[in-house]
Motif scaffolding. Structure first.
Motif, PDB file in Angstrom:
ATOM      1  N   CYS A  20       5.883   3.826  -7.299  1.00  0.00           N
ATOM      2  CA  CYS A  20       5.244   3.575  -6.035  1.00  0.00           C
ATOM      3  C   CYS A  20       6.521   4.001  -4.839  1.00  0.00           C
ATOM      4  CB  CYS A  20       4.589   2.454  -5.730  1.00  0.00           C
ATOM      5  SG  CYS A  20       3.716   2.205  -4.185  1.00  0.00           S
ATOM      6  N   VAL A  69      -1.061  -1.758  -4.450  1.00  0.00           N
ATOM      7  CA  VAL A  69      -0.304  -2.150  -5.911  1.00  0.00           C
ATOM      8  C   VAL A  69       0.283  -3.587  -5.535  1.00  0.00           C
ATOM      9  CG1 VAL A  69       1.765  -1.364  -7.378  1.00  0.00           C
ATOM     10  CG2 VAL A  69       0.419   0.357  -5.981  1.00  0.00           C
ATOM     11  N   ASP A  97       2.366  -5.602 -10.822  1.00  0.00           N
ATOM     12  CA  ASP A  97       1.790  -4.446 -11.266  1.00  0.00           C
ATOM     13  C   ASP A  97       2.829  -3.462 -11.913  1.00  0.00           C
ATOM     14  OD1 ASP A  97       0.400  -1.731 -11.599  1.00  0.00           O
ATOM     15  OD2 ASP A  97      -1.289  -2.774 -10.185  1.00  0.00           O
ATOM     16  N   GLU A 123       2.807  -0.221 -11.946  1.00  0.00           N
ATOM     17  CA  GLU A 123       2.735   0.890 -11.427  1.00  0.00           C
ATOM     18  C   GLU A 123       4.143   0.446 -10.380  1.00  0.00           C
ATOM     19  OE1 GLU A 123      -1.066   1.923  -9.745  1.00  0.00           O
ATOM     20  OE2 GLU A 123      -0.944   3.172 -11.548  1.00  0.00           O
ATOM     21  N   ARG A 149       0.678  -1.258  -0.046  1.00  0.00           N
ATOM     22  CA  ARG A 149      -0.007   0.162  -0.009  1.00  0.00           C
ATOM     23  C   ARG A 149       0.895   1.313   0.111  1.00  0.00           C
ATOM     24  NH1 ARG A 149      -5.191   0.298   1.382  1.00  0.00           N
ATOM     25  NH2 ARG A 149      -5.191  -1.740   2.679  1.00  0.00           N
ATOM     26  N   ASN A 179      -2.010   5.824  -0.787  1.00  0.00           N
ATOM     27  CA  ASN A 179      -2.558   4.517  -0.247  1.00  0.00           C
ATOM     28  C   ASN A 179      -3.383   3.599  -1.263  1.00  0.00           C
ATOM     29  OD1 ASN A 179      -1.511   5.174   2.404  1.00  0.00           O
ATOM     30  ND2 ASN A 179      -3.413   6.172   3.017  1.00  0.00           N
ATOM     31  N   ARG A 180      -2.795   3.684  -2.444  1.00  0.00           N
ATOM     32  CA  ARG A 180      -3.147   2.649  -3.473  1.00  0.00           C
ATOM     33  C   ARG A 180      -2.502   1.070  -3.244  1.00  0.00           C
ATOM     34  NH1 ARG A 180      -3.280   3.963  -9.762  1.00  0.00           N
ATOM     35  NH2 ARG A 180      -5.097   4.816  -9.144  1.00  0.00           N
ATOM     36  N   ASP A 233       2.161   5.376  -2.349  1.00  0.00           N
ATOM     37  CA  ASP A 233       1.770   6.510  -3.112  1.00  0.00           C
ATOM     38  C   ASP A 233       2.479   6.303  -4.345  1.00  0.00           C
ATOM     39  OD1 ASP A 233       0.818   7.419  -0.573  1.00  0.00           O
ATOM     40  OD2 ASP A 233       2.256   8.780  -0.117  1.00  0.00           O
ATOM     41  N   ALA A 239      -2.192   9.217  -6.642  1.00  0.00           N
ATOM     42  CA  ALA A 239      -2.882   8.220  -5.904  1.00  0.00           C
ATOM     43  C   ALA A 239      -2.063   7.904  -4.713  1.00  0.00           C
ATOM     44  CB  ALA A 239      -2.871   6.895  -6.782  1.00  0.00           C
TER      45      ALA A 239
END
Length: 205
Positions: free
Chosen positions: A185, A175, A179, A181, A155, A172-173, A157, A170
């Motif tokens: 992050c 991931v 992924d 992303e 979890r 607390n996404r 940013d 984003a």
């Protein structure tokens, strides 16, 4: 009243929670990745910044200032998850007789089936204390043991690659480790998938 009856158990701040004096600010930059694209890095890169391929939030571990029950210390949370340590006392949460890991969750987080969680284990001895000190858990505590846990994701940013990494798009996404992303992050918490989940009875001491 006897001294024994008058004694009050001292409140223990859980090992995993964050403290206001642990926050740090470090400038982020984009650095090239092998083969293609970019990934986040701190300007003053240090060994240990990355774990499982993701950049972790930097904090100190001094536990200075005030305890903040709305946050966790990233390194301590990660340590508890990776080593199956109790989030309250930092001892082992592995049952010595069965080899299963004790886990305390809120019953409104799901039905107890296999899934992922950002809450570290809680050893059997600390479960009653954890429930008594949290009003939400007193209403919704669910005690489980699990056969094993494996990293699922983080979890954190997420920033837009290539743009100045000043403000995440984003926060607390969730991931996953597979992924695309993940290199963009800054991880705040490690998420673990729990396997072979069995509901247990809370123990009283």
């Amino acid at each position: 009243m006897s001294g024994k009856n008058a004694a009050v158990t001292a409140f223990r701040y859980p090992y995993v929670i964050g403290w206001t004096g642990e926050a740090e600010r470090h400038r982020l930059i984009w650095v090239p990745r092998p083969l293609s694209s970019v990934r986040l890095s701190y300007v003053d890169s240090r060994p240990g910044d990355y774990e499982l391929g993701v950049l972790r939030l930097r904090q100190n571990g001094r536990r200075a200032g005030r305890p903040d029950f709305t946050t966790v210390n990233t390194r301590r949370q990660w340590r508890c998850m990776a080593r199956s340590w109790c989030q309250v006392c930092a001892g082992s949460a592995v049952d010595t007789e069965t080899g299963r890991i004790w886990w305390l969750l809120s019953s409104d987080q799901g039905d107890g089936g296999d899934g992922y969680t950002n809450a570290p284990p809680t050893c059997r001895a600390c479960i009653p204390e954890a429930i008594s000190q949290c009003s939400h858990l007193r209403r919704h505590a669910a005690v489980f043991t699990v056969a094993e846990c494996v990293p699922f994701g983080v979890r954190g940013d997420v920033f837009v690659p290539g743009l100045p990494p000043l403000v995440p798009f984003a926060v607390n996404r969730v991931v996953r480790f597979d992924d695309a992303e993940l290199p963009h992050c800054v991880a705040r918490e490690l998420l673990m998938r729990v396997v072979d989940v069995r509901e247990e009875k809370a123990t009283d001491h």
